[in-house]
Design an enzyme around this catalytic site. Structure first.
Site, PDB file in Angstrom:
ATOM      1  CG  HIS A 226      65.798 -19.095   3.526  1.00  0.00           C
ATOM      2  ND1 HIS A 226      66.365 -18.262   2.599  1.00  0.00           N
ATOM      3  CD2 HIS A 226      64.731 -19.661   2.902  1.00  0.00           C
ATOM      4  CE1 HIS A 226      65.677 -18.306   1.464  1.00  0.00           C
ATOM      5  NE2 HIS A 226      64.681 -19.158   1.623  1.00  0.00           N
TER       6      HIS A 226
ATOM      7  CG  ASN B 296      64.645 -16.438  -2.579  1.00  0.00           C
ATOM      8  OD1 ASN B 296      64.927 -16.317  -1.387  1.00  0.00           O
ATOM      9  ND2 ASN B 296      63.995 -17.478  -3.058  1.00  0.00           N
TER      10      ASN B 296
ATOM     11  CE1 TYR C 247      57.063 -17.658   3.788  1.00  0.00           C
ATOM     12  CE2 TYR C 247      59.016 -16.825   4.849  1.00  0.00           C
ATOM     13  CZ  TYR C 247      58.404 -17.386   3.756  1.00  0.00           C
ATOM     14  OH  TYR C 247      59.136 -17.691   2.639  1.00  0.00           O
TER      15      TYR C 247
HETATM   16 FE1  HDE Z   1      60.319 -19.084   2.254  1.00  0.00          FE
HETATM   17  N1  HDE Z   1      60.225 -19.816   4.149  1.00  0.00           N
HETATM   18  N2  HDE Z   1      58.847 -20.315   1.704  1.00  0.00           N
HETATM   19  N3  HDE Z   1      60.504 -18.478   0.327  1.00  0.00           N
HETATM   20  N4  HDE Z   1      61.798 -17.880   2.789  1.00  0.00           N
HETATM   21  C1  HDE Z   1      61.005 -19.470   5.178  1.00  0.00           C
HETATM   22  O1  HDE Z   1      60.230 -18.961   7.329  1.00  0.00           O
HETATM   23  C2  HDE Z   1      58.021 -20.979   2.533  1.00  0.00           C
HETATM   24  C3  HDE Z   1      59.773 -18.901  -0.735  1.00  0.00           C
HETATM   25  C4  HDE Z   1      62.375 -16.929   2.011  1.00  0.00           C
HETATM   26  O2  HDE Z   1      65.915 -14.646   6.729  1.00  0.00           O
HETATM   27  C5  HDE Z   1      60.546 -20.052   6.481  1.00  0.00           C
HETATM   28  O3  HDE Z   1      61.008 -17.922   9.175  1.00  0.00           O
HETATM   29  C6  HDE Z   1      56.989 -21.641   1.788  1.00  0.00           C
HETATM   30  C7  HDE Z   1      59.939 -18.029  -1.866  1.00  0.00           C
HETATM   31  C8  HDE Z   1      63.420 -16.270   2.751  1.00  0.00           C
HETATM   32  O4  HDE Z   1      64.518 -15.387   8.232  1.00  0.00           O
HETATM   33  C9  HDE Z   1      59.290 -20.824   6.100  1.00  0.00           C
HETATM   34  C10 HDE Z   1      57.243 -21.379   0.475  1.00  0.00           C
HETATM   35  C11 HDE Z   1      60.816 -17.074  -1.444  1.00  0.00           C
HETATM   36  C12 HDE Z   1      63.417 -16.869   4.010  1.00  0.00           C
HETATM   37  C13 HDE Z   1      59.199 -20.569   4.620  1.00  0.00           C
HETATM   38  C14 HDE Z   1      58.402 -20.535   0.424  1.00  0.00           C
HETATM   39  C15 HDE Z   1      61.157 -17.373  -0.081  1.00  0.00           C
HETATM   40  C16 HDE Z   1      62.389 -17.866   3.999  1.00  0.00           C
HETATM   41  C17 HDE Z   1      61.597 -20.803   7.244  1.00  0.00           C
HETATM   42  C18 HDE Z   1      56.512 -21.894  -0.736  1.00  0.00           C
HETATM   43  C19 HDE Z   1      61.380 -15.902  -2.242  1.00  0.00           C
HETATM   44  C20 HDE Z   1      64.337 -16.562   5.159  1.00  0.00           C
HETATM   45  C21 HDE Z   1      61.913 -19.982   8.465  1.00  0.00           C
HETATM   46  C22 HDE Z   1      55.254 -21.391  -0.913  1.00  0.00           C
HETATM   47  C23 HDE Z   1      60.402 -14.963  -2.680  1.00  0.00           C
HETATM   48  C24 HDE Z   1      63.828 -15.445   6.004  1.00  0.00           C
HETATM   49  C25 HDE Z   1      61.044 -18.853   8.391  1.00  0.00           C
HETATM   50  C26 HDE Z   1      64.832 -15.137   7.088  1.00  0.00           C
HETATM   51  C27 HDE Z   1      62.058 -18.646   5.098  1.00  0.00           C
HETATM   52  C28 HDE Z   1      58.165 -21.038   3.896  1.00  0.00           C
HETATM   53  C29 HDE Z   1      58.977 -20.083  -0.794  1.00  0.00           C
HETATM   54  C30 HDE Z   1      62.083 -16.561   0.656  1.00  0.00           C
HETATM   55  C31 HDE Z   1      59.305 -22.300   6.447  1.00  0.00           C
HETATM   56  C32 HDE Z   1      55.892 -22.497   2.363  1.00  0.00           C
HETATM   57  C33 HDE Z   1      59.262 -18.143  -3.227  1.00  0.00           C
HETATM   58  C34 HDE Z   1      64.334 -15.162   2.257  1.00  0.00           C
HETATM   59  O5  HDE Z   1      58.170 -20.314   6.746  1.00  0.00           O
END
Ligand code: HDE
Length: 703
Positions: A86, A159, A373
């Site tokens: 993202h 999402n 996060y």
């Molecule tokens: Fe994320 N995700 N994610 N994700 N995600 C990040 O956090 C992660 C997942 C989502 O505009 C990171 O600050 C793991 C699902 C959004 O700043 C990180 C898993 C969904 C955003 C991270 C998921 C999301 C992130 C990268 C699997 C939808 C952007 C930078 C378990 C429900 C937020 C950060 C923004 C961002 C980890 C799966 C949505 C790396 C480990 C499912 C919208 O922490």
């Protein structure tokens, strides 16, 4: 070597600017009345920001030049690590208004009072591409909402697609590595169409439902304003009496759903890589504040037990026919950040930011996210005090004993930096509160410590089929075409074959269409299944975009291509009708200087034709006059403008002289009903009304 003596400082005029010119010809803009004096970060006034301190005008630079060193030092450290996923995103401020209080479901403060407005910050994003990648990648869009409630920040980090690729957080690094640039080549950028991604996917049947969504037009939204948002996981709501109800969160856009066509996406990325950013920026600056409804799907343990799938499985949805999505409030975005870095780049969304009354479920993806996060903020924002940044700080009072660390703006005052203490309320600091404080729902839990996927997660195909069957024929065709496009980019045939073996478990028709598109004569055997896929799940209309399009052309953009001799009355009428309907009009001409209208007046354009191809508009009008028609025929971008509008099923308004251009690009003599003649000002209204359908799908040879 002899040098020409440099001149003395002198006044000079550059266009509309009066400046002081230095001895070397450089520009000095000195602090006249009304301007602040430039200073260093320490506040020391600066006399010269154009020249480093040197030993003689042509001598070596001096180390004592603190202003130069501070300026370059700061510049060298301007970047923070981009998000691992993202990375490319765009945010805006706004508010959430509670329309239907739900105290029976949750004690969360923000849902208690009708009309309550909670400030929010929202960041939309793509997942795979780097920070500088283009907006219209085929990808999931992040829809992350930070609600600054009176009981702390609640982040709903969702999402625009309600399911995910994987069922267990431990697979997240793998799926992300596979979709990102291949590590040896560092390409392809922001694209899933490559071997690594499909290799991983074809070995991961749990991702098949998500693949249907990603290959659908959901993954190429027309704008952030026209897409849904989903919390994905099941969460828990808990009321004041301690009663728990499961919930899934959804954001539904007021203006309806809309996506682009893949061929448009490819071209938009070249024409305007910032297409989505620009759209949000322009809408908010114009006062067209985008709005979404927050809808809740709530259900109890009994429903969860009887539902066909496990409600903790993030690769499954609950169809709205089974659990209706009930609106409880609205989200309005009405203000752009003052500074992109300070707000959009530094905002730290965290799934673990919840408030009393809202709780996690045991969804294994959500549980893993709750670690990730917080952890990632340390890397990105450099220390534990990122909550001190205004964009991350709660807007309600907060009191704790955490102290020190990098960039600590707020430290405990006075003596007490621990508890229990006996210093009294004045200086003793805060105390915990059983009544107000966050408590965790006391769910029963027992069982062995094991690494094991529940059997209730084992059906990977049934909802993929349901999604496919819920689409219109046009949307089904797009899914097949997307799969053909992506898999054609895979260089290794066995990866394609593996995908075909999965597609057969989803839908024969789809598998056959993709095989044909790939030129595969014989389908491989279907993939082994852990659970026999169901074919009896009823199609669900809310899963289709086209079944839920807009009812008007409001919020959309009309591109008007004009030539010399344009009828100013017709143009004016088109602009008036559009303004009344909330439609934006942009004027395009062979030169940005504009055209000379039939009454001799000059009409200035916003775009030169090369810079505004028809792909960046929702509909187009060609206000071509005989005087300008010939010149237009000679311009390749004008020809592309028309042939793309045709291929992308756009509605086209036109004046009689435009038919010369249609002929030149080889459009059928008999124009279809997507072409609306603009013979007089009266036709403008009918044309814009027609545009509400967004596309004229009946065109047989579209893209
Ligand atoms: Fe994320 N995700 N994610 N994700 N995600 C990040 O956090 C992660 C997942 C989502 O505009 C990171 O600050 C793991 C699902 C959004 O700043 C990180 C898993 C969904 C955003 C991270 C998921 C999301 C992130 C990268 C699997 C939808 C952007 C930078 C378990 C429900 C937020 C950060 C923004 C961002 C980890 C799966 C949505 C790396 C480990 C499912 C919208 O922490």
């Amino acid at each position: 070597m002899a040098r020409k003596a440099a001149g003395k400082p002198e006044q000079a005029v550059y266009g509309d600017q009066q400046v002081v010119r230095g001895r070397g010809g450089e520009t000095h803009q000195t602090a006249e009345e009304g301007y602040e004096t430039l200073t260093t970060q320490q506040g020391t006034p600066v006399s010269d920001d154009q020249n480093t301190l040197r030993h003689g005008a042509r001598g070596a630079a001096l180390l004592e030049d603190f202003h130069f060193r501070e300026k370059i030092f700061h510049f060298d450290h301007e970047r923070i690590p981009e998000r691992v996923v993202h990375a490319r995103g765009y945010g805006a401020h706004g508010f959430f208004e509670t329309l239907k209080p739900i105290p029976e479901l949750t004690k969360a403060d923000l849902f208690q009072r009708k009309g309550e407005k909670t400030p929010v910050f929202v960041r939309f994003s793509t997942v795979a591409g780097n920070k500088g990648s283009f907006d219209l990648a085929r990808d999931v869009r992040g829809f992350a909402v930070k609600l600054y409630t009176k009981q702390g920040n609640w982040d709903l980090v969702g999402n625009n697609i309600p399911v995910f690729f994987i069922q267990d957080a431990i697979k997240f690094p793998d799926v992300v590595h596979s979709v990102k640039q291949e590590p040896d080549k560092d390409f392809p950028q922001a694209q899933s169409a490559h071997d690594n991604f499909w290799d991983f996917i074809s070995l991961t049947p749990e991702s098949m439902h998500m693949i249907m969504w990603i290959m659908s037009d959901r993954a190429i939204p027309r704008s952030f304003r026209f897409m849904e948002g989903f919390g994905v996981h099941t969460f828990r709501l808990v009321n004041a009496a301690g009663k728990s109800t499961f919930v899934k969160f959804q954001w539904k856009p007021k203006l309806g759903l809309q996506s682009v066509i893949w061929n448009e996406a490819v071209k938009i990325n070249g024409a305007d890589p910032d297409f989505h950013r620009r759209d949000l920026w322009n809408a908010i600056q114009n006062g067209d504040f985008p709005e979404w409804e927050l809808c809740l799907q709530t259900f109890d343990e009994k429903f969860a037990e009887n539902f066909e799938f496990d409600v903790l499985d993030p690769t499954k949805i609950i169809p709205e026919e089974q659990v209706p999505a009930v609106p409880v409030g609205r989200l309005v975005l009405d203000r752009m950040p003052e500074n992109f870095f300070a707000e959009t780049e530094q905002v730290a969304f965290m799934t673990q930011n919840i408030v009393p009354g809202i709780e996690f479920s045991n969804d294994p993806l959500l549980q893993g996210r709750n670690f990730s996060y917080l952890d990632t903020q340390l890397k990105r924002l450099g220390g534990p005090n990122f909550t001190h940044l205004p964009i991350n700080a709660p807007k309600c009072p907060f009191h704790h004993f955490q102290q020190d660390g990098h960039m600590a703006f707020y430290n405990p005052r006075g003596r007490a930096n621990y508890e229990p203490n006996s210093w009294g309320p004045e200086i003793g600091g805060p105390r915990e509160s059983v009544e107000r404080g966050f408590t965790t729902f006391a769910e029963d839990a027992e069982g062995p410590k094991i690494r094991q996927r529940p059997e209730s997660f084992a059906d990977h195909y049934s909802q993929a089929r349901q999604f496919y069957e819920s689409q219109t024929l046009i949307e089904q065709r797009h899914i097949a075409e997307a799969l053909v496009f992506e898999l054609s980019k895979c260089e290794v045939p066995r990866i394609r074959e593996r995908m075909l073996s999965h597609l057969q478990n989803i839908h024969d028709e789809l598998a056959n269409a993709v095989a044909e598109g790939l030129g595969v004569a014989e389908l491989p055997a279907p993939a082994d299944v852990a659970v026999t896929p169901r074919t009896d799940l009823a199609p669900s209309d809310p899963l289709s975009i086209l079944k839920r399009g807009p009812t008007s052309f409001k919020g959309r953009k009309l591109g008007v291509l004009m030539t010399d001799g344009v009828d100013p009355v017709l143009l004016g009428e088109l602009q008036n009708v559009a303004a009344a309907d909330g439609v934006t009009v942009e004027l395009i001409a062979p030169t940005v200087g504009g055209v000379v209208a039939s009454d001799g007046t000059t009409i200035v354009a916003q775009h030169k034709i090369d810079g505004a191809p028809s792909v960046v508009f929702d509909a187009v009008a060609l206000l071509v006059a005989d005087e300008g028609a010939l010149g237009l025929l000679k311009l390749p971008p004008a020809r592309d403008f028309v042939s793309d509008a045709y291929a992308h099923y756009k509605f086209v308004g036109f004046t009689p002289a435009a038919t010369k251009l249609f002929k030149k690009v080889g459009l059928p003599e008999d124009l279809d009903d997507g072409f609306i003649a603009l013979e007089s000002a009266a036709d403008a209204k009918a044309f814009l009304k027609r545009c509400a359908d967004l596309r004229y799908w009946d065109r047989p040879d579209g893209a």
